[in-house]
Design a protein around this motif. Structure first.
Motif, PDB file in Angstrom:
ATOM      1  N   THR A 130       4.593 -26.124-115.807  1.00  0.00           N
ATOM      2  CA  THR A 130       4.997 -27.109-117.197  1.00  0.00           C
ATOM      3  C   THR A 130       6.472 -26.857-117.574  1.00  0.00           C
ATOM      4  N   ALA A 131       6.704 -25.483-117.547  1.00  0.00           N
ATOM      5  CA  ALA A 131       8.305 -25.015-118.013  1.00  0.00           C
ATOM      6  C   ALA A 131       9.053 -25.717-116.885  1.00  0.00           C
ATOM      7  N   ALA A 132       8.719 -25.730-115.648  1.00  0.00           N
ATOM      8  CA  ALA A 132       9.703 -26.098-114.884  1.00  0.00           C
ATOM      9  C   ALA A 132       9.854 -27.710-114.658  1.00  0.00           C
ATOM     10  N   LEU A 133       8.826 -28.283-115.165  1.00  0.00           N
ATOM     11  CA  LEU A 133       8.563 -30.036-115.296  1.00  0.00           C
ATOM     12  C   LEU A 133       9.419 -30.184-116.420  1.00  0.00           C
ATOM     13  N   LEU A 134       9.760 -29.375-117.553  1.00  0.00           N
ATOM     14  CA  LEU A 134      10.361 -29.796-118.758  1.00  0.00           C
ATOM     15  C   LEU A 134      11.702 -28.890-118.861  1.00  0.00           C
ATOM     16  N   ASP A 135      11.909 -28.495-117.869  1.00  0.00           N
ATOM     17  CA  ASP A 135      13.391 -27.706-117.819  1.00  0.00           C
ATOM     18  C   ASP A 135      13.345 -26.655-119.282  1.00  0.00           C
ATOM     19  N   GLY A 138       4.219 -36.830 -94.432  1.00  0.00           N
ATOM     20  CA  GLY A 138       4.966 -37.829 -93.717  1.00  0.00           C
ATOM     21  C   GLY A 138       5.458 -39.209 -94.470  1.00  0.00           C
ATOM     22  N   LEU A 139       4.781 -39.770 -95.589  1.00  0.00           N
ATOM     23  CA  LEU A 139       5.136 -40.833 -95.871  1.00  0.00           C
ATOM     24  C   LEU A 139       6.302 -40.345 -97.034  1.00  0.00           C
ATOM     25  N   ALA A 140       6.047 -39.216 -97.665  1.00  0.00           N
ATOM     26  CA  ALA A 140       7.472 -38.723 -98.655  1.00  0.00           C
ATOM     27  C   ALA A 140       8.769 -38.686 -97.707  1.00  0.00           C
ATOM     28  N   ASP A 141       8.760 -38.247 -96.580  1.00  0.00           N
ATOM     29  CA  ASP A 141       9.664 -38.093 -95.439  1.00  0.00           C
ATOM     30  C   ASP A 141      10.110 -39.471 -95.366  1.00  0.00           C
ATOM     31  N   ALA A 142       9.308 -40.473 -94.908  1.00  0.00           N
ATOM     32  CA  ALA A 142       9.661 -41.790 -94.766  1.00  0.00           C
ATOM     33  C   ALA A 142      10.250 -42.173 -96.032  1.00  0.00           C
ATOM     34  N   ALA A 143       9.665 -42.102 -97.006  1.00  0.00           N
ATOM     35  CA  ALA A 143      10.078 -42.658 -98.471  1.00  0.00           C
ATOM     36  C   ALA A 143      11.730 -42.246 -98.504  1.00  0.00           C
ATOM     37  N   ARG A 144      11.720 -40.822 -98.735  1.00  0.00           N
ATOM     38  CA  ARG A 144      13.154 -40.267 -98.697  1.00  0.00           C
ATOM     39  C   ARG A 144      14.191 -40.685 -97.903  1.00  0.00           C
ATOM     40  N   SER A 145      13.822 -41.466 -96.781  1.00  0.00           N
ATOM     41  CA  SER A 145      14.709 -41.753 -95.813  1.00  0.00           C
ATOM     42  C   SER A 145      15.011 -43.325 -96.235  1.00  0.00           C
ATOM     43  N   GLY A 146      14.392 -43.769 -97.029  1.00  0.00           N
ATOM     44  CA  GLY A 146      14.638 -45.322 -97.496  1.00  0.00           C
ATOM     45  C   GLY A 146      13.590 -46.349 -97.004  1.00  0.00           C
ATOM     46  N   ASP A 147      12.331 -45.887 -96.466  1.00  0.00           N
ATOM     47  CA  ASP A 147      11.260 -46.414 -96.236  1.00  0.00           C
ATOM     48  C   ASP A 147      10.597 -47.156 -97.354  1.00  0.00           C
ATOM     49  N   GLU A 148      10.860 -48.470 -97.678  1.00  0.00           N
ATOM     50  CA  GLU A 148      10.065 -48.932 -98.897  1.00  0.00           C
ATOM     51  C   GLU A 148       8.579 -49.093 -98.836  1.00  0.00           C
ATOM     52  N   ARG A 208      14.827 -40.755-104.725  1.00  0.00           N
ATOM     53  CA  ARG A 208      13.944 -40.173-103.867  1.00  0.00           C
ATOM     54  C   ARG A 208      14.685 -39.208-103.029  1.00  0.00           C
ATOM     55  N   ALA A 209      16.101 -38.995-102.863  1.00  0.00           N
ATOM     56  CA  ALA A 209      16.711 -38.153-102.048  1.00  0.00           C
ATOM     57  C   ALA A 209      16.495 -36.608-102.741  1.00  0.00           C
ATOM     58  N   THR A 210      16.185 -36.597-103.954  1.00  0.00           N
ATOM     59  CA  THR A 210      15.945 -35.307-104.677  1.00  0.00           C
ATOM     60  C   THR A 210      14.763 -34.743-104.616  1.00  0.00           C
ATOM     61  N   PHE A 211      13.605 -35.370-104.075  1.00  0.00           N
ATOM     62  CA  PHE A 211      12.377 -34.710-103.518  1.00  0.00           C
ATOM     63  C   PHE A 211      12.548 -33.957-102.394  1.00  0.00           C
ATOM     64  N   GLU A 212      12.346 -32.595-102.518  1.00  0.00           N
ATOM     65  CA  GLU A 212      12.732 -31.838-101.474  1.00  0.00           C
ATOM     66  C   GLU A 212      11.352 -31.065-101.029  1.00  0.00           C
ATOM     67  N   GLY A 213      10.142 -31.407-101.760  1.00  0.00           N
ATOM     68  CA  GLY A 213       8.964 -31.088-101.094  1.00  0.00           C
ATOM     69  C   GLY A 213       8.615 -29.847-101.495  1.00  0.00           C
ATOM     70  N   ARG A 214       9.256 -29.118-102.359  1.00  0.00           N
ATOM     71  CA  ARG A 214       8.603 -27.923-103.104  1.00  0.00           C
ATOM     72  C   ARG A 214       7.557 -27.869-103.977  1.00  0.00           C
ATOM     73  N   SER A 215       7.392 -29.028-104.542  1.00  0.00           N
ATOM     74  CA  SER A 215       6.163 -29.329-105.235  1.00  0.00           C
ATOM     75  C   SER A 215       5.553 -30.554-104.562  1.00  0.00           C
ATOM     76  N   THR A 216       4.367 -30.883-105.174  1.00  0.00           N
ATOM     77  CA  THR A 216       3.633 -32.290-104.498  1.00  0.00           C
ATOM     78  C   THR A 216       4.442 -33.290-105.086  1.00  0.00           C
ATOM     79  N   PHE A 217       4.208 -34.344-104.123  1.00  0.00           N
ATOM     80  CA  PHE A 217       4.982 -35.928-104.612  1.00  0.00           C
ATOM     81  C   PHE A 217       4.291 -36.001-106.058  1.00  0.00           C
TER      82      PHE A 217
END
Length: 362
Positions: free
Chosen positions: A194-199, A25-35, A78-87
């Motif tokens: 780790t591989a995904a994190l480092l591309d 819920g916090l992540a969704d609000a933050a992604r919407s611009g809630d500082e 913040r808009a790029t956080f899609e929730g596929r991983s943890t915040f």
């Protein structure tokens, strides 16, 4: 498994689920611009992200700068956080890449014994240098970060992975190998994550990890490499520290000698000098204790502190012209089998980070 165990696990799973829902819920609000939501969410991980940056950079000051950079990048993206991983994992990705960018522009952090042969204890203290030295990490900043336990969260703080010897060895790794080793062996991330994190590919991550482990073994003290959790100095180590502090305050070089291993090493950044072996260390120390010596430092007052989950002490020194005891340095000790095998003394500019006053009264 008995009924109480099952109930306990169900309760923990329920609590984890509620925390996950609240975070989402916090992540969704933050992604919407809630500082406010963004600040609440990032504050949970600020300390461990700072520790991660410290491990990568070897500098407390640089680590704090990179925390600010991480939070700025996270807010902007913040808009790029899609929730596929943890915040939390998303923040680690941003922090790691920010550190890798910084390491492209900055030299590795070192200690004096990385740069030159041992010093002659009969020579006067050389001038301070502006070499980018490795820095200690105050234990008070570790409060609230997981210590021990299972999984990545529990691996954030393990004694050996915060020790100065470990940090110094990390500095010998190329930046991406450093990132792989910290993510895999310290934080416990799987190879795929780790591989995904480092591309990078899993094969590239596994190869980098093997090379990093080989280099670490070459530069670490001879001891086991499975980084075991620990809460801090043992009772025996604290007793050695107490006796060492008392010997300094008495200006008793012989008593200090009795607490040093024969092959002990002493380094003193930001001064480039260092000593190898009990006898050279004690000769230099005797000079600093002797009012008739040109290398006389003054009378010592010692205060126990915590640094890198190792025994550590802050020294204050009163010279003849002083009314009080100005800050002198913070020393971090490595103790084995009841003897000090290494101590590294850092300058007084770090005292504020340890919550220490700049001077003690008489």
């Amino acid at each position: 498994m008995d009924i109480d165990d099952r109930r306990g696990r169900v309760r923990m799973a329920s609590e984890d689920g509620r925390r996950g829902d609240a975070e989402q819920g916090l992540a969704d609000a933050a992604r919407s611009g809630d500082e406010a939501a963004f600040a609440t969410l990032t504050e949970r991980y600020r300390r461990e992200i700072q520790l991660h940056c410290y491990r990568m950079l070897g500098s407390l000051e640089d680590a704090e700068d990179l925390v600010q950079e991480t939070l700025l990048r996270a807010w902007r993206g913040r808009a790029t956080f899609e929730g596929r991983s943890t915040f939390r994992a998303w923040l680690y990705r941003i922090a790691t890449n920010a550190c890798l960018d910084a390491l492209e522009r900055r030299p590795r952090r070192v200690l004096p014994h990385h740069l030159r042969p041992p010093s002659d204890p009969s020579q006067p203290l050389p001038p301070r240098t502006d070499v980018p030295w490795l820095q200690p990490y105050p234990d008070l900043l570790l409060e609230g970060i997981a210590a021990g336990g299972d999984g990545p969260d529990g691996a954030v703080v393990a004694r050996e992975t915060v020790e100065l010897a470990f940090l110094a060895a990390l500095q010998h790794l190329p930046p991406r190998q450093r990132a792989v080793l910290v993510l895999r062996d310290v934080l416990g991330h799987p190879a795929g994550e780790t591989a995904a994190l480092l591309d990078a590919s899993v094969a590239a991550v596994n190869s980098a990890l093997q090379r990093a482990r080989t280099t670490m073994k070459e530069h670490l003290p001879p001891r086991r490499l499975d980084w075991a959790p620990a809460s801090g100095p043992t009772q025996g180590e604290r007793e050695v520290l107490r006796r060492l502090m008392a010997a300094y305050e008495r200006a008793d070089a012989a008593a200090v000698a009795g607490l040093l291993a024969e092959d002990a090493r002493a380094t003193m950044p930001p001064y480039p000098m260092w000593f190898q072996g009990r006898d050279p260390i004690v000769r230099a120390l005797a000079e600093s204790f002797d009012p008739a010596s040109p290398n006389y430092q003054g009378r010592f007052r010692m205060v126990a502190v915590g640094a890198n989950l190792q025994p550590a002490v802050a020294a204050y020194v009163r010279r003849p012209s002083d009314e009080g005891y100005p800050a002198f340095g913070v020393s971090v000790l490595r103790i084995e089998a009841g003897l000090v095998v290494e101590f590294t003394a850092f300058g007084p500019e770090l005292f504020p980070a340890f919550g220490l006053p700049p001077e003690l009264d008489r």
